[in-house]
Design a protein around this motif. Structure first.
Motif, PDB file in Angstrom:
ATOM      1  N   LYS A 112       0.845  -1.214   0.000  1.00 13.50           N
ATOM      2  CA  LYS A 112       0.000   0.000   0.000  1.00 13.50           C
ATOM      3  C   LYS A 112       0.877   1.260   0.000  1.00 13.50           C
ATOM      4  O   LYS A 112       0.594   2.240   0.688  1.00 13.50           O
ATOM      5  N   ASP A 113       1.953   1.198  -0.800  1.00 15.92           N
ATOM      6  CA  ASP A 113       2.882   2.331  -0.907  1.00 15.92           C
ATOM      7  C   ASP A 113       2.464   3.138  -2.151  1.00 15.92           C
ATOM      8  O   ASP A 113       2.923   2.887  -3.266  1.00 15.92           O
ATOM      9  N   TYR A 114       1.547   4.077  -1.930  1.00 17.37           N
ATOM     10  CA  TYR A 114       0.939   4.795  -3.067  1.00 17.37           C
ATOM     11  C   TYR A 114       1.928   5.693  -3.794  1.00 17.37           C
ATOM     12  O   TYR A 114       1.878   5.826  -5.018  1.00 17.37           O
ATOM     13  N   ALA A 115       2.843   6.298  -3.045  1.00 13.16           N
ATOM     14  CA  ALA A 115       3.825   7.187  -3.685  1.00 13.16           C
ATOM     15  C   ALA A 115       4.734   6.393  -4.624  1.00 13.16           C
ATOM     16  O   ALA A 115       5.041   6.839  -5.734  1.00 13.16           O
ATOM     17  N   THR A 116       5.143   5.198  -4.177  1.00 16.54           N
ATOM     18  CA  THR A 116       6.018   4.388  -5.045  1.00 16.54           C
ATOM     19  C   THR A 116       5.234   3.900  -6.262  1.00 16.54           C
ATOM     20  O   THR A 116       5.770   3.850  -7.378  1.00 16.54           O
ATOM     21  N   GLN A 117       3.978   3.566  -6.064  1.00 10.44           N
ATOM     22  CA  GLN A 117       3.149   3.163  -7.214  1.00 10.44           C
ATOM     23  C   GLN A 117       3.135   4.291  -8.253  1.00 10.44           C
ATOM     24  O   GLN A 117       3.318   4.063  -9.442  1.00 10.44           O
ATOM     25  N   ALA A 118       2.923   5.510  -7.777  1.00  5.81           N
ATOM     26  CA  ALA A 118       2.857   6.661  -8.699  1.00  5.81           C
ATOM     27  C   ALA A 118       4.201   6.853  -9.405  1.00  5.81           C
ATOM     28  O   ALA A 118       4.253   7.087 -10.617  1.00  5.81           O
ATOM     29  N   HIS A 119       5.287   6.723  -8.663  1.00  2.00           N
ATOM     30  CA  HIS A 119       6.621   6.918  -9.265  1.00  2.00           C
ATOM     31  C   HIS A 119       6.906   5.846 -10.323  1.00  2.00           C
ATOM     32  O   HIS A 119       7.512   6.125 -11.356  1.00  2.00           O
ATOM     33  N   LEU A 120       6.458   4.627 -10.047  1.00  2.00           N
ATOM     34  CA  LEU A 120       6.756   3.524 -10.971  1.00  2.00           C
ATOM     35  C   LEU A 120       5.932   3.585 -12.251  1.00  2.00           C
ATOM     36  O   LEU A 120       6.288   2.944 -13.247  1.00  2.00           O
ATOM     37  N   GLN A 121       4.856   4.376 -12.244  1.00  2.00           N
ATOM     38  CA  GLN A 121       4.038   4.493 -13.472  1.00  2.00           C
ATOM     39  C   GLN A 121       4.902   4.945 -14.643  1.00  2.00           C
ATOM     40  O   GLN A 121       4.768   4.457 -15.763  1.00  2.00           O
TER      41      GLN A 121
END
Ligand code: FEO
Length: 164
Positions: A112-121
């Motif tokens: 549930k690491d939303y910031a990393t999800q966004a960065h990995l997009q």
């Protein structure tokens, strides 16, 4: 602050991006030696891009308050075979990087690491381009096999590649 598991996985990805840079630079050295300066130039631009990918993750880890730890980079081989063999190896390598980015994303979802999800997009989109480019050049080389003058034209074309 991200989890230790996420931090370790991002540090491994930094090493994979920087080892990709080193791999493409080694391919560039071979292509320079074989008097294919356009192909060599393409590899050197790719070296710069991979370094930027590594640094994008490096800065991200630091921005999140994580500690970047650099892993060892393997020594690349010196002979990769023909230009077709080289681009087959590039495509195979990029598929490996894509799989690694996707595993990172799955971990970010689980954590549930939303910031990393966004960065990995950004990286997910970039990998579509990376695979498309490698496959496109490989197919061009395969279509030109045995036609030296067309290979020289392709060399000139690749020599015009600009850094993004
Ligand atoms: Fe950074 Fe070519 O993947």
């Amino acid at each position: 602050m991200m989890s230790k598991k996420m931090l370790d996985a991002l540090n491994e990805q930094i090493a994979l991006e920087l080892s990709s840079a080193y791999l493409y630079l080694a391919m560039g050295a071979q292509l320079d030696d074989e008097n294919l300066p356009g192909f060599a130039h393409w590899m050197k631009v790719q070296f710069q891009e991979e370094t930027e990918h590594g640094m994008k993750l490096f800065d991200y880890v630091a921005d999140r308050g994580g500690r970047v730890t650099l892993e060892a980079i393997p020594k690349p081989q010196t002979d990769f075979g023909s230009p077709a063999d080289i681009f087959k190896a590039v495509l195979e390598h990029e598929r490996k990087v894509t799989a690694s980015i996707h595993r990172l994303y799955e971990l970010a979802l689980a954590e549930k690491d939303y910031a990393t999800q966004a960065h990995l997009q950004w990286f997910i989109t970039e990998q579509v381009e990376e695979e498309k480019n490698a496959e496109g050049i490989l197919r061009q080389i395969q279509a030109m096999e045995g036609k030296a003058h067309l290979m020289l034209m392709l060399d000139r074309h690749l020599g015009a590649r600009k850094a993004d």
